[in-house]
Design a protein around this motif. Structure first.
Motif, mmCIF file in Angstrom:
data_model
loop_
_atom_site.group_PDB
_atom_site.id
_atom_site.type_symbol
_atom_site.label_atom_id
_atom_site.label_comp_id
_atom_site.label_asym_id
_atom_site.label_seq_id
_atom_site.Cartn_x
_atom_site.Cartn_y
_atom_site.Cartn_z
ATOM 1 N N GLU A 170 2.861 5.409 2.685
ATOM 2 C CA GLU A 170 3.809 6.423 2.890
ATOM 3 C C GLU A 170 4.125 6.654 4.297
ATOM 4 O O GLU A 170 5.357 7.118 4.532
ATOM 5 C CB GLU A 170 3.051 7.800 2.204
ATOM 6 C CG GLU A 170 2.999 7.432 0.656
ATOM 7 C CD GLU A 170 2.344 8.837 -0.060
ATOM 8 O OE1 GLU A 170 1.558 9.589 0.561
ATOM 9 O OE2 GLU A 170 2.318 8.789 -1.355
ATOM 10 N N ASP A 171 3.452 6.578 5.103
ATOM 11 C CA ASP A 171 3.387 6.801 6.497
ATOM 12 C C ASP A 171 4.475 5.829 7.178
ATOM 13 O O ASP A 171 5.440 6.054 7.879
ATOM 14 C CB ASP A 171 2.094 6.851 7.234
ATOM 15 C CG ASP A 171 1.167 7.909 7.036
ATOM 16 O OD1 ASP A 171 1.767 8.785 6.617
ATOM 17 O OD2 ASP A 171 0.131 7.928 7.383
ATOM 18 N N MET A 172 4.209 4.614 6.419
ATOM 19 C CA MET A 172 5.411 3.559 7.179
ATOM 20 C C MET A 172 6.714 3.703 6.347
ATOM 21 O O MET A 172 7.531 3.712 6.997
ATOM 22 C CB MET A 172 4.877 2.146 6.536
ATOM 23 C CG MET A 172 3.787 1.631 7.304
ATOM 24 S SD MET A 172 3.146 0.112 6.484
ATOM 25 C CE MET A 172 2.179 -0.685 7.763
ATOM 26 N N TRP A 173 6.763 4.079 5.238
ATOM 27 C CA TRP A 173 8.122 4.030 4.671
ATOM 28 C C TRP A 173 8.587 5.568 4.701
ATOM 29 O O TRP A 173 9.855 5.607 4.288
ATOM 30 C CB TRP A 173 7.929 3.624 3.037
ATOM 31 C CG TRP A 173 7.566 2.378 3.029
ATOM 32 C CD1 TRP A 173 6.642 1.643 3.033
ATOM 33 C CD2 TRP A 173 8.681 1.279 2.964
ATOM 34 N NE1 TRP A 173 6.654 0.216 2.678
ATOM 35 C CE2 TRP A 173 8.075 -0.236 2.859
ATOM 36 C CE3 TRP A 173 10.031 1.149 3.147
ATOM 37 C CZ2 TRP A 173 8.731 -1.362 2.783
ATOM 38 C CZ3 TRP A 173 10.808 -0.077 2.801
ATOM 39 C CH2 TRP A 173 10.036 -1.235 2.759
ATOM 40 N N GLY A 174 7.791 6.556 4.385
ATOM 41 C CA GLY A 174 8.438 8.084 4.699
ATOM 42 C C GLY A 174 8.899 8.364 3.144
ATOM 43 O O GLY A 174 9.669 9.235 3.121
ATOM 44 N N GLY A 175 8.163 7.645 2.180
ATOM 45 C CA GLY A 175 8.376 8.202 0.842
ATOM 46 C C GLY A 175 7.226 8.362 -0.093
ATOM 47 O O GLY A 175 6.081 7.826 0.725
ATOM 48 N N LYS A 176 7.275 8.759 -0.910
ATOM 49 C CA LYS A 176 5.774 8.907 -1.898
ATOM 50 C C LYS A 176 5.576 7.472 -2.483
ATOM 51 O O LYS A 176 6.385 6.887 -2.953
ATOM 52 C CB LYS A 176 6.043 9.864 -3.059
ATOM 53 C CG LYS A 176 6.200 11.284 -2.582
ATOM 54 C CD LYS A 176 5.029 11.876 -1.938
ATOM 55 C CE LYS A 176 3.982 12.124 -2.729
ATOM 56 N NZ LYS A 176 2.527 12.452 -1.957
ATOM 57 N N CYS A 177 4.411 7.245 -2.765
ATOM 58 C CA CYS A 177 3.809 5.857 -3.272
ATOM 59 C C CYS A 177 3.220 6.406 -4.411
ATOM 60 O O CYS A 177 2.103 7.063 -4.800
ATOM 61 C CB CYS A 177 2.910 5.229 -2.264
ATOM 62 S SG CYS A 177 2.123 4.052 -2.968
ATOM 63 N N GLY A 178 3.731 5.700 -5.655
ATOM 64 C CA GLY A 178 3.187 5.885 -6.924
ATOM 65 C C GLY A 178 2.655 4.596 -7.405
ATOM 66 O O GLY A 178 3.347 3.480 -7.431
ATOM 67 N N ASP A 179 1.440 4.550 -8.310
ATOM 68 C CA ASP A 179 0.829 3.437 -8.754
ATOM 69 C C ASP A 179 1.213 3.265 -10.033
ATOM 70 O O ASP A 179 1.467 4.304 -10.837
ATOM 71 C CB ASP A 179 -0.748 3.480 -8.515
ATOM 72 C CG ASP A 179 -1.355 2.397 -8.801
ATOM 73 O OD1 ASP A 179 -0.624 1.187 -8.624
ATOM 74 O OD2 ASP A 179 -2.691 2.411 -9.012
ATOM 75 N N THR A 180 1.420 1.987 -10.560
ATOM 76 C CA THR A 180 1.533 1.427 -12.112
ATOM 77 C C THR A 180 0.266 0.407 -11.970
ATOM 78 O O THR A 180 0.116 -0.335 -11.126
ATOM 79 C CB THR A 180 2.746 1.048 -12.268
ATOM 80 O OG1 THR A 180 3.136 0.038 -11.481
ATOM 81 C CG2 THR A 180 3.806 2.303 -12.021
#
Ligand SMILES: [Zn+2]
Length: 447
Positions: free
Chosen positions: A238-248
């Motif tokens: 999230e820090d690198m991309w600036g978006g929320k990270c969701g797991d599947t």
């Protein structure tokens, strides 16, 4: 089509009361076992040997009458009757897709076939996850995936077409080309393994691209590795991309995902219970374990018509908690912390259990670490040693004296005082991965 404002892909089923859900699962289970009994000679033999018939399945708990199915059974059946065994329920000529397991564990891969209906179902399961994490038709979705025989994100690609997203496939691109296209086309969603999401982020930094400033990514969907639910890994992504990270998480044997994180992110993904029965059992005895305890996932999948998957031993370690942990309204239970590793991943080092995922979650607390590797050796034929090799970001080399001491202490504290050797690797020395990472090397002689 689900209205844009709805948080659910399938509101009726995702919010069913538990007793109604169990009733639905029981009906589906009985139908599935009848289908397998009549159409899959493999399953007929399995059930006849166990003395069980489909009409004995009257209530939900009757699932325990059914014998388990293992990967070894499946492989054995394929070896005996190549190419696909007599496990499949239809002639191979009716299939539209052929895939293989990734074979990362060095084992012989499983071959799977899907018909048109199966393929549509596979995409639909991904829709539960993508929709539930907030992906909508206006999104532009980039797949950092190689589109080979490994099933990986194939189903997710079709899910996004079904949703009406703009889909960007990046089959043969280099990491640099992928980053440039993500920025140039303004992708709002990126799909990758957690390892590769980190690697793309690191490569962007080296290219002088600030993904937070130059890109438009709002969501990173990860799959394929247990690390997707490690909080420190998520935070790095999230820090690198600036978006929320969701797991599947899914598996080739199922063909799709069976769990996904909703946008409330209560600490683990929901199980898609209207399409799967996920039992959590003691890996040794096969007895069910209660909520909140670790055990092995045993999956029954209702969707794949070509290949019935009934009480399949996954060897995945999980810890199930009730759906009430999350306030999103879904009644599918939650796997706390996602997939916790594999039953067979556990390494015994001088009497202490070590799980690679636990080591990873500690190493990833140090944001200066770019890559790492775990090496297990046996010294003088007796003493087992575990070493964590760490590669720091090129501009963080000076931190090593302090970091190595803290890392060694944190690892020992989390493992009953077990001593880990902590070694600095040169910049670029450790292997990089595009799909599933293989960071553990056990160099001890096989017994
Ligand atoms: Zn939820």
């Amino acid at each position: 089509m689900t209205p844009n404002w709805s948080p659910y892909w399938n509101e009726k089923h995702e919010t069913l009361q538990k007793d109604q859900l169990r009733a639905l699962q029981t009906i589906k289970l009985r139908r599935l076992v009848e289908h397998a009994w009549h159409c899959s000679p493999f399953h007929r033999r399995l059930y006849e040997r166990a003395g069980v018939t489909p009409d004995q399945l009257r209530g939900f708990d009757d699932i325990r009458r059914l014998p388990f199915m293992t990967r070894e059974d499946w492989l054995g059946n394929q070896a005996e009757k190549p190419l696909f065994g007599d496990l499949i329920t239809r002639p191979a000529s009716e299939a539209i897709r052929y895939h293989l397991t990734s074979g990362t564990s060095g084992k012989q891969p499983l071959r799977v076939l899907d018909g048109r209906k199966d393929w549509s179902w596979i995409a639909d399961m991904w829709c539960y996850g993508f929709w539930g994490f907030g992906i909508r038709p206006a999104d532009t979705v980039f797949f950092a995936f190689s589109y080979g025989s490994f099933i990986g994100f194939w189903g997710a690609h079709y899910c996004c077409e079904k949703l009406g997203c703009l889909v960007l496939a990046s089959g043969n691109m280099t990491t640099e080309q992928r980053i440039k296209q993500i920025v140039e086309l303004g992708a709002t969603v990126v799909c990758a393994t957690p390892t590769y999401a980190l690697r793309m982020g690191q490569t962007a930094e080296k290219l002088g691209i600030d993904l937070r400033r130059d890109g438009k990514v709002q969501k990173v969907i990860v799959s394929g590795e247990p690390a997707g639910s490690i909080p420190a890994v998520k935070k790095m992504i999230e820090d690198m991309w600036g978006g929320k990270c969701g797991d599947t998480a899914g598996m080739t044997e199922i063909g799709t995902i069976m769990i996904f994180e909703c946008d409330h992110q209560p600490g683990g993904p929901h199980i898609i219970e209207d399409h799967f029965i996920e039992e959590v059992l003691d890996p040794e005895t096969g007895a069910p374990v209660p909520y909140g305890e670790r055990g092995e996932r045993v999956v029954t999948s209702f969707g794949r018509g070509f290949i019935p998957l009934i009480r399949y031993r996954t060897r995945d370690l999980v810890c199930k908690v009730p759906h009430s942990r999350c306030r999103c309204g879904r009644t599918g239970d939650i796997y706390d912390g996602g997939i916790l590793g594999r039953v067979d991943d556990m390494k015994l080092i001088r009497g202490t259990n070590v799980y690679p995922r636990a080591v990873e979650s500690i190493v990833r607390e140090f944001k200066e670490v770019e890559e790492f590797q775990i090496v297990i050796t046996r010294e003088a034929s007796v003493q087992d040693e575990i070493t964590v090799k760490v590669e720091l970001k090129p501009d963080q080399q000076h931190i090593w004296p302090q970091l190595s001491v803290r890392l060694g202490k944190d690892l020992a504290d989390a493992h009953e005082g077990l001593r880990f050797n902590v070694l600095l690797a040169a910049v670029g020395e450790l292997p990089r991965f595009e799909l599933k990472a293989k960071r553990l090397q056990d160099l001890r002689p096989a017994n």
